[in-house]
Design a protein around this motif. Structure first.
Motif, PDB file in Angstrom:
ATOM      1  N   HIS A  63      63.664  74.270  44.645  1.00 38.36           N
ATOM      2  CA  HIS A  63      62.313  74.042  44.133  1.00 38.36           C
ATOM      3  C   HIS A  63      61.515  73.307  45.199  1.00 38.36           C
ATOM      4  CE1 HIS A  63      63.339  75.073  39.935  1.00 38.36           C
ATOM      5  NE2 HIS A  63      64.541  74.751  40.364  1.00 38.36           N
ATOM      6  N   GLY A  64      60.350  73.836  45.521  1.00 32.60           N
ATOM      7  CA  GLY A  64      59.533  73.214  46.551  1.00 32.60           C
ATOM      8  C   GLY A  64      58.069  73.482  46.336  1.00 32.60           C
ATOM      9  N   GLU A  65      57.311  73.325  47.398  1.00 32.88           N
ATOM     10  CA  GLU A  65      55.878  73.563  47.380  1.00 32.88           C
ATOM     11  C   GLU A  65      55.540  74.543  48.488  1.00 32.88           C
ATOM     12  OE1 GLU A  65      54.738  69.022  45.990  1.00 32.88           O
ATOM     13  OE2 GLU A  65      54.308  69.654  48.037  1.00 32.88           O
ATOM     14  N   LEU A  66      54.601  75.414  48.217  1.00 36.68           N
ATOM     15  CA  LEU A  66      54.192  76.430  49.181  1.00 36.68           C
ATOM     16  C   LEU A  66      52.804  76.080  49.725  1.00 36.68           C
ATOM     17  CD1 LEU A  66      55.232  79.079  50.366  1.00 36.68           C
ATOM     18  CD2 LEU A  66      53.980  80.261  48.575  1.00 36.68           C
ATOM     19  N   TYR A  67      52.689  76.070  51.043  1.00 34.45           N
ATOM     20  CA  TYR A  67      51.438  75.756  51.727  1.00 34.45           C
ATOM     21  C   TYR A  67      51.072  76.883  52.669  1.00 34.45           C
ATOM     22  CZ  TYR A  67      51.979  70.964  50.122  1.00 34.45           C
ATOM     23  OH  TYR A  67      52.098  69.849  49.341  1.00 34.45           O
ATOM     24  N   GLN A  68      49.792  77.089  52.838  1.00 33.41           N
ATOM     25  CA  GLN A  68      49.306  78.029  53.843  1.00 33.41           C
ATOM     26  C   GLN A  68      48.937  77.232  55.088  1.00 33.41           C
ATOM     27  OE1 GLN A  68      45.712  80.158  52.873  1.00 33.41           O
ATOM     28  NE2 GLN A  68      46.127  81.706  54.406  1.00 33.41           N
ATOM     29  N   ILE A  69      49.545  77.609  56.204  1.00 29.92           N
ATOM     30  CA  ILE A  69      49.274  76.961  57.489  1.00 29.92           C
ATOM     31  C   ILE A  69      48.540  77.964  58.353  1.00 29.92           C
ATOM     32  CG2 ILE A  69      50.297  75.939  59.547  1.00 29.92           C
ATOM     33  CD1 ILE A  69      52.664  75.100  57.816  1.00 29.92           C
ATOM     34  N   ASP A  81      61.473  86.625  53.812  1.00 31.98           N
ATOM     35  CA  ASP A  81      60.734  87.455  52.859  1.00 31.98           C
ATOM     36  C   ASP A  81      60.832  86.842  51.471  1.00 31.98           C
ATOM     37  OD1 ASP A  81      59.903  89.515  54.640  1.00 31.98           O
ATOM     38  OD2 ASP A  81      61.957  90.281  54.631  1.00 31.98           O
ATOM     39  N   THR A  82      59.696  86.772  50.783  1.00 28.47           N
ATOM     40  CA  THR A  82      59.659  86.269  49.410  1.00 28.47           C
ATOM     41  C   THR A  82      58.846  87.247  48.567  1.00 28.47           C
ATOM     42  OG1 THR A  82      57.591  85.008  49.586  1.00 28.47           O
ATOM     43  CG2 THR A  82      59.621  83.901  50.321  1.00 28.47           C
ATOM     44  N   VAL A  83      58.766  86.986  47.282  1.00 32.31           N
ATOM     45  CA  VAL A  83      58.005  87.865  46.393  1.00 32.31           C
ATOM     46  C   VAL A  83      56.504  87.816  46.683  1.00 32.31           C
ATOM     47  CG1 VAL A  83      59.703  87.832  44.546  1.00 32.31           C
ATOM     48  CG2 VAL A  83      57.893  86.109  44.588  1.00 32.31           C
ATOM     49  N   ILE A  84      56.045  86.795  47.377  1.00 33.77           N
ATOM     50  CA  ILE A  84      54.612  86.709  47.707  1.00 33.77           C
ATOM     51  C   ILE A  84      54.317  87.065  49.155  1.00 33.77           C
ATOM     52  CG2 ILE A  84      54.171  84.980  45.938  1.00 33.77           C
ATOM     53  CD1 ILE A  84      53.963  83.013  48.402  1.00 33.77           C
ATOM     54  N   GLY A  85      55.342  87.437  49.909  1.00 34.84           N
ATOM     55  CA  GLY A  85      55.161  87.769  51.318  1.00 34.84           C
ATOM     56  C   GLY A  85      56.088  86.932  52.180  1.00 34.84           C
ATOM     57  N   TYR A 113      57.483  80.717  56.367  1.00 33.27           N
ATOM     58  CA  TYR A 113      58.354  79.960  57.255  1.00 33.27           C
ATOM     59  C   TYR A 113      59.147  78.950  56.450  1.00 33.27           C
ATOM     60  CZ  TYR A 113      56.098  81.714  61.467  1.00 33.27           C
ATOM     61  OH  TYR A 113      55.630  82.513  62.465  1.00 33.27           O
ATOM     62  N   LEU A 114      60.375  78.726  56.895  1.00 41.89           N
ATOM     63  CA  LEU A 114      61.282  77.803  56.238  1.00 41.89           C
ATOM     64  C   LEU A 114      62.112  77.124  57.316  1.00 41.89           C
ATOM     65  CD1 LEU A 114      62.338  77.065  53.358  1.00 41.89           C
ATOM     66  CD2 LEU A 114      63.991  78.894  53.652  1.00 41.89           C
ATOM     67  N   TYR A 115      62.310  75.826  57.188  1.00 38.98           N
ATOM     68  CA  TYR A 115      63.161  75.095  58.137  1.00 38.98           C
ATOM     69  C   TYR A 115      64.552  74.946  57.528  1.00 38.98           C
ATOM     70  CZ  TYR A 115      59.143  74.040  61.010  1.00 38.98           C
ATOM     71  OH  TYR A 115      58.053  74.153  61.841  1.00 38.98           O
TER      72      TYR A 115
END
Length: 136
Positions: free
Chosen positions: A66-72, A98-102, A105-107
């Motif tokens: 569980h996290g938060e998604l940000y547009q960079i 790849d995710t359901v929304i496109g 990036y993930l560290y």
């Protein structure tokens, strides 16, 4: 999923430089709390600019994160995050997934976890307090 989330101590790296999209659940990963010992601890502490120990680590697994998604939208922000996460030093790798929304990036933490690693469901402010110092 970790210290970059709103109200956590590294959020200032992305505050006012990104657009918060929404909470996010990611399959196929697990968050662990683990400590880094000896010289590796000193090296990582300097990178993270914090005394906090243990840190949250993300590894591939069969769990949910569980996290938060940000547009960079600024490459400079990604460069600063790479430096924070120790990408050049081999602590984390930045991966495009790849995710359901496109694509996002993930560290992901690269070194092996220690025997002290604790799997957790999410890294919340409450859990930060509960787990801090809970290692033997």
């Amino acid at each position: 999923y970790g210290t970059l989330k709103k109200d956590f101590y590294n959020h200032f790296y992305i505050k006012d430089k990104t657009t918060y999209l929404h909470p996010f659940v990611l399959e196929g990963f697990q968050i662990y709390l683990d400590r880094v010992d000896g010289a590796e601890y000193e090296k990582y502490r300097r990178l993270a600019k914090t005394e906090y120990d243990p840190w949250p680590y993300l590894k591939r697994s069969d769990g949910l994160v569980h996290g938060e998604l940000y547009q960079i939208v600024n490459e400079d922000v990604l460069q600063a995050l790479d430096q924070l996460e120790g990408v050049d030093e081999g602590f984390y790798g930045r991966e495009l997934i790849d995710t359901v929304i496109g694509q996002c990036y993930l560290y992901i933490y690269l070194p092996p976890l220690t025997s002290h690693a604790i799997p957790i469901k999410s890294f919340t402010l409450q859990e930060q307090g509960l787990y801090q110092g809970d290692f033997s």
